[in-house]
Design a protein around this motif. Structure first.
Motif, PDB file in Angstrom:
ATOM      1  N   VAL A 125       0.847  -1.039  -0.416  1.00 48.81           N
ATOM      2  CA  VAL A 125      -0.271   0.167   0.040  1.00 48.81           C
ATOM      3  C   VAL A 125       0.979   1.520  -0.037  1.00 48.81           C
ATOM      4  O   VAL A 125       0.633   2.395  -0.425  1.00 48.81           O
ATOM      5  CB  VAL A 125      -1.231   0.026   1.324  1.00 48.81           C
ATOM      6  N   TYR A 126       2.112   1.042   0.325  1.00 53.07           N
ATOM      7  CA  TYR A 126       2.952   2.386   0.453  1.00 53.07           C
ATOM      8  C   TYR A 126       3.110   2.645  -0.473  1.00 53.07           C
ATOM      9  O   TYR A 126       3.746   3.943  -0.871  1.00 53.07           O
ATOM     10  CB  TYR A 126       3.765   2.732   1.522  1.00 53.07           C
ATOM     11  N   LYS A 127       3.764   1.897  -1.752  1.00 49.78           N
ATOM     12  CA  LYS A 127       4.601   2.192  -3.061  1.00 49.78           C
ATOM     13  C   LYS A 127       3.471   3.159  -3.551  1.00 49.78           C
ATOM     14  O   LYS A 127       4.178   3.335  -4.817  1.00 49.78           O
ATOM     15  CB  LYS A 127       4.285   0.381  -3.757  1.00 49.78           C
ATOM     16  N   LYS A 128       1.943   2.825  -3.621  1.00 51.41           N
ATOM     17  CA  LYS A 128       1.310   3.863  -4.429  1.00 51.41           C
ATOM     18  C   LYS A 128       1.682   5.094  -3.787  1.00 51.41           C
ATOM     19  O   LYS A 128       0.974   5.914  -4.611  1.00 51.41           O
ATOM     20  CB  LYS A 128      -0.161   2.972  -3.598  1.00 51.41           C
ATOM     21  N   GLN A 129       2.182   5.334  -2.826  1.00 50.34           N
ATOM     22  CA  GLN A 129       2.003   6.865  -2.403  1.00 50.34           C
ATOM     23  C   GLN A 129       3.349   7.824  -2.797  1.00 50.34           C
ATOM     24  O   GLN A 129       4.370   7.290  -3.826  1.00 50.34           O
ATOM     25  CB  GLN A 129       2.229   7.097  -0.877  1.00 50.34           C
ATOM     26  N   LYS A 130       3.809   9.178  -2.528  1.00 55.26           N
ATOM     27  CA  LYS A 130       4.826   9.198  -2.907  1.00 55.26           C
ATOM     28  C   LYS A 130       5.934   9.115  -2.677  1.00 55.26           C
ATOM     29  O   LYS A 130       6.282   8.091  -2.119  1.00 55.26           O
ATOM     30  CB  LYS A 130       4.964  11.155  -2.913  1.00 55.26           C
ATOM     31  N   PRO A 131       6.923   9.168  -3.494  1.00 53.18           N
ATOM     32  CA  PRO A 131       8.797   9.016  -3.211  1.00 53.18           C
ATOM     33  C   PRO A 131       8.716   9.027  -1.582  1.00 53.18           C
ATOM     34  O   PRO A 131       8.278  10.302  -1.357  1.00 53.18           O
ATOM     35  CB  PRO A 131       9.365   9.655  -4.385  1.00 53.18           C
ATOM     36  N   HIS A 132       9.335   8.070  -1.138  1.00 47.90           N
ATOM     37  CA  HIS A 132       9.408   7.881   0.655  1.00 47.90           C
ATOM     38  C   HIS A 132      10.931   7.393   0.316  1.00 47.90           C
ATOM     39  O   HIS A 132      11.404   6.831  -0.035  1.00 47.90           O
ATOM     40  CB  HIS A 132       8.688   7.742   1.138  1.00 47.90           C
ATOM     41  N   LEU A 133      11.029   7.345   2.103  1.00 51.46           N
ATOM     42  CA  LEU A 133      12.259   6.412   2.462  1.00 51.46           C
ATOM     43  C   LEU A 133      11.864   5.171   2.799  1.00 51.46           C
ATOM     44  O   LEU A 133      10.614   5.111   4.204  1.00 51.46           O
ATOM     45  CB  LEU A 133      13.067   7.332   3.640  1.00 51.46           C
TER      46      LEU A 133
END
Length: 219
Positions: A125-133
């Motif tokens: 689910v987090y992969k769909k969000q904006k680039p992150h660390l």
């Protein structure tokens, strides 16, 4: 941001391998996968030789100093991995693992590994969000704990997240670590029960800009 840390180099590998295997020897995940204590120690020492190389192919890996009191990795989801380096590291790990297969009952291990797939599915689910660390492989030598090495590593990554106005994700398998990361400003996002009363994966997010508020409390 990472000026107080040292970029991981080949000369650090042996110390890092031993420190990681010692740090994670009592981790619930590895107890679940490798119940036999003596075999687990031997397996972790071999597996982490390859794991460090694999992680380094997709992340930036840092140690606290040449003494390797602590180690951690920071992966940036908008940065492409080195395909050739990654494949080479995976092949080395596979070859090392072949030597250990006789120490692990294969079918039970495969069944356990399949149950861990639920973690990967929920993390997607987090992969769909904006680039992150993504912070990974966080460990401090047991002999060096309480000396702020953990703080030095985590705060360096959080400075990068702040400078990019993005968020940070990490996983842990113990409530003790959840409390530690909450001290740095992380919030518990998901609690994934893999095996009831035996293995729970906690996903935490550092997100002072509330970019992932709609994702919290996902079961």
């Amino acid at each position: 941001m990472y000026e107080e840390l040292t970029v991981f180099q080949k000369k650090h590998r042996d110390k890092a391998t031993m420190m990681l295997s010692e740090s994670f020897h009592s981790n619930p995940l590895f107890i679940y996968l490798f119940p036999d204590e003596k075999k687990r120690r031997k397996i972790l020492e071999n597996v982490y030789k390859g794991t460090v190389e694999i992680v380094a192919a997709v992340s930036d890996v840092y140690v606290t100093s040449d003494k390797v009191e602590g180690i951690f990795a920071v992966r940036r989801t908008d940065k492409a991995a080195s395909y050739s380096v990654l494949c080479g590291a995976i092949m080395k790990t596979v070859l090392r693992s072949l030597l250990l297969i006789r120490d692990v009952p294969l079918i039970p291990f495969i069944r356990k590994a399949k149950k861990l797939a639920a973690v990967s599915a929920k993390m997607a689910v987090y992969k769909k969000q904006k680039p992150h660390l993504i912070i990974d492989m966080v460990a401090v030598d047991p002999a060096c704990r309480g000396q702020k090495f953990m703080s030095r590593m985590i705060r360096a990554a959080l400075k990068e997240a702040d400078s990019k106005k993005t968020f940070c994700v990490l996983e842990t398998e113990t409530l003790e670590n959840v409390r530690i990361y909450e001290h740095f400003g992380f919030q518990l996002s998901q609690k994934i029960e893999v095996i009831e009363r035996q293995l729970t994966v906690y996903v935490l997010i550092y997100d002072p800009y509330d970019q992932t508020r709609h994702l919290f409390n996902i079961d």
